[in-house]
Design a protein around this motif. Structure first.
Motif, PDB file in Angstrom:
ATOM      1  N   ILE A 147      -1.651  -5.026  -6.344  1.00  0.00           N
ATOM      2  CA  ILE A 147      -0.302  -4.459  -6.253  1.00  0.00           C
ATOM      3  C   ILE A 147       0.671  -5.627  -6.229  1.00  0.00           C
ATOM      4  N   LEU A 148       1.523  -5.696  -7.244  1.00  0.00           N
ATOM      5  CA  LEU A 148       2.507  -6.782  -7.340  1.00  0.00           C
ATOM      6  C   LEU A 148       3.819  -6.338  -6.723  1.00  0.00           C
ATOM      7  N   ILE A 149       4.328  -7.155  -5.791  1.00  0.00           N
ATOM      8  CA  ILE A 149       5.623  -6.863  -5.166  1.00  0.00           C
ATOM      9  C   ILE A 149       6.455  -8.148  -5.143  1.00  0.00           C
ATOM     10  N   LEU A 201       0.832  -1.213   0.000  1.00  0.00           N
ATOM     11  CA  LEU A 201       0.000   0.000   0.000  1.00  0.00           C
ATOM     12  C   LEU A 201       0.864   1.259   0.000  1.00  0.00           C
ATOM     13  N   GLN A 202       1.923   1.249   0.810  1.00  0.00           N
ATOM     14  CA  GLN A 202       2.816   2.405   0.911  1.00  0.00           C
ATOM     15  C   GLN A 202       3.433   2.750  -0.454  1.00  0.00           C
ATOM     16  N   LEU A 203       3.984   1.741  -1.131  1.00  0.00           N
ATOM     17  CA  LEU A 203       4.654   1.988  -2.409  1.00  0.00           C
ATOM     18  C   LEU A 203       3.671   2.350  -3.516  1.00  0.00           C
ATOM     19  N   ALA A 204       2.461   1.780  -3.458  1.00  0.00           N
ATOM     20  CA  ALA A 204       1.470   2.069  -4.502  1.00  0.00           C
ATOM     21  C   ALA A 204       0.756   3.390  -4.240  1.00  0.00           C
ATOM     22  N   GLY A 205       0.899   3.908  -3.002  1.00  0.00           N
ATOM     23  CA  GLY A 205       0.253   5.168  -2.657  1.00  0.00           C
ATOM     24  C   GLY A 205      -1.264   5.069  -2.618  1.00  0.00           C
ATOM     25  N   PHE A 265      -3.539  -4.286 -12.499  1.00  0.00           N
ATOM     26  CA  PHE A 265      -2.299  -4.785 -11.891  1.00  0.00           C
ATOM     27  C   PHE A 265      -1.234  -3.695 -11.943  1.00  0.00           C
ATOM     28  N   LYS A 266      -0.594  -3.417 -10.807  1.00  0.00           N
ATOM     29  CA  LYS A 266       0.460  -2.399 -10.759  1.00  0.00           C
ATOM     30  C   LYS A 266       1.726  -2.954 -10.133  1.00  0.00           C
ATOM     31  N   VAL A 267       2.870  -2.594 -10.711  1.00  0.00           N
ATOM     32  CA  VAL A 267       4.165  -2.888 -10.087  1.00  0.00           C
ATOM     33  C   VAL A 267       4.759  -1.539  -9.671  1.00  0.00           C
ATOM     34  N   PRO A 268       4.694  -1.195  -8.371  1.00  0.00           N
ATOM     35  CA  PRO A 268       5.229   0.116  -7.962  1.00  0.00           C
ATOM     36  C   PRO A 268       6.762   0.137  -7.976  1.00  0.00           C
ATOM     37  N   GLU A 269       7.324   1.325  -7.928  1.00  0.00           N
ATOM     38  CA  GLU A 269       8.775   1.459  -7.812  1.00  0.00           C
ATOM     39  C   GLU A 269       9.236   0.815  -6.505  1.00  0.00           C
ATOM     40  N   HIS A 270      10.411   0.213  -6.503  1.00  0.00           N
ATOM     41  CA  HIS A 270      10.996  -0.491  -5.347  1.00  0.00           C
ATOM     42  C   HIS A 270      10.193  -1.731  -4.938  1.00  0.00           C
ATOM     43  N   GLY A 298      -6.157  -2.545  -1.375  1.00  0.00           N
ATOM     44  CA  GLY A 298      -5.845  -3.317  -2.576  1.00  0.00           C
ATOM     45  C   GLY A 298      -5.486  -4.735  -2.207  1.00  0.00           C
ATOM     46  N   LEU A 299      -5.375  -5.579  -3.218  1.00  0.00           N
ATOM     47  CA  LEU A 299      -4.867  -6.931  -3.001  1.00  0.00           C
ATOM     48  C   LEU A 299      -3.359  -6.863  -3.247  1.00  0.00           C
ATOM     49  N   VAL A 300      -2.569  -7.185  -2.237  1.00  0.00           N
ATOM     50  CA  VAL A 300      -1.111  -7.166  -2.402  1.00  0.00           C
ATOM     51  C   VAL A 300      -0.635  -8.593  -2.645  1.00  0.00           C
ATOM     52  N   VAL A 301       0.061  -8.779  -3.768  1.00  0.00           N
ATOM     53  CA  VAL A 301       0.548 -10.106  -4.142  1.00  0.00           C
ATOM     54  C   VAL A 301       2.070 -10.080  -4.129  1.00  0.00           C
TER      55      VAL A 301
END
Length: 276
Positions: free
Chosen positions: A228-230, A95-99, A254-259, A103-106
């Motif tokens: 959110i894909l991490i 959540l932090q990286l996606a701002g 689907f989003k891949v945030p920075e870091h 969401g569903l964090v995978v």
């Protein structure tokens, strides 16, 4: 001056380290392979000198990941150690990286975890045994290559239509909502003409596509539209792409945030800071 926190995610195959400031901004990230783990203390000492961190301006080390359970000491490189539940670290980091605030964090590491994140409530919905471990193991068996970046690079010249059976191969009609280029069966079309590059491409797709479909089912269950894909596998360009193709089919973002590879270490700080 800045206040710092050190997040450390001791995973199955690598250790990820992230230093963040009090605004949760990422200052620096580092990774250690499993065999280099004894260098963790040395690395933190080195970063302390580089960044001017000390006991006054650093909150401490926030440890998470499966390997954190083996860590017995209550300090590391002179900083207090605080252990953070991995599920919370996954949710908070995503959540932090996606701002975003839900969401569903995978988390696609060696294996994969699905976490429903809602404000600061994190629920582990389950997992998949598919992940970076699958890529490396099958890469070794099928391609004689056990480096995920090399497999990803090899796959750039490949075409998964030479390996996978697509809907267009099996029927003339449209089946339900599936387009003709949708995968019908992974690896079901292998011929003598199939190249290593094709196999590499198909292998990446098989892992990502199945994780993405599971993510969609999870989304149905918890009423989410965003994923959110991490985790480590997000550093390969194909992962985000293959997941997004599934997202287009099922109307999920689907989003891949920075870091993203360091999200769990970052989440450990976000979750842990109020604890110390």
């Amino acid at each position: 001056g800045n206040m710092y926190a050190i997040g450390i995610d001791i995973g199955t195959s690598t250790t990820k380290l992230a230093v963040i400031d009090e605004a949760y901004k990422v200052i620096i990230t580092k990774r250690l392979e499993k065999e280099d783990q004894p260098m963790l203390e040395w690395m933190i000492d080195k970063l302390s000198i580089e960044l001017g961190m000390n006991n006054e301006n650093c909150k401490g080390c926030f440890l998470t990941g499966v390997g954190a359970s083996f860590f017995e000491k209550d300090s590391l490189a002179g900083y207090p150690v605080c252990k953070v539940d991995e599920i919370k670290a996954i949710g908070a980091g995503g959540l932090q990286l996606a701002g975003v605030d839900s969401g569903l964090v995978v988390s696609i590491g060696t294996g994969t975890a699905f976490v429903n994140a809602e404000g600061n409530q994190y629920t582990h919905l389950g997992g998949s045994c598919l992940g970076g471990g699958t890529l490396v193991g099958l890469g070794k068996l099928l391609l004689n290559e056990d480096n995920s970046q090399s497999i990803s690079h090899m796959a750039e010249a490949g075409d998964m239509c030479n390996v996978d059976l697509c809907m267009v191969d099996v029927t003339k009609e449209n089946v339900s909502f599936l387009p003709e280029d949708a995968t019908a069966a992974h690896f079901a079309k292998v011929t003598d003409k199939t190249t290593s590059a094709d196999v590499a491409r198909s292998l990446l797709n098989m892992i990502s596509q199945n994780i993405a479909v599971m993510a969609f089912f999870c989304c149905q269950n918890v009423n989410k539209k965003n994923v959110i894909l991490i985790g480590g596998m997000t550093s390969l360009s194909q992962t985000g792409y293959d997941c997004s193709r599934v997202g287009e089919l099922y109307h999920i973002d689907f989003k891949v945030p920075e870091h993203a590879s360091y999200a769990v270490a970052i989440g450990a700080c976000v979750e842990g800071m109020p604890l110390l």
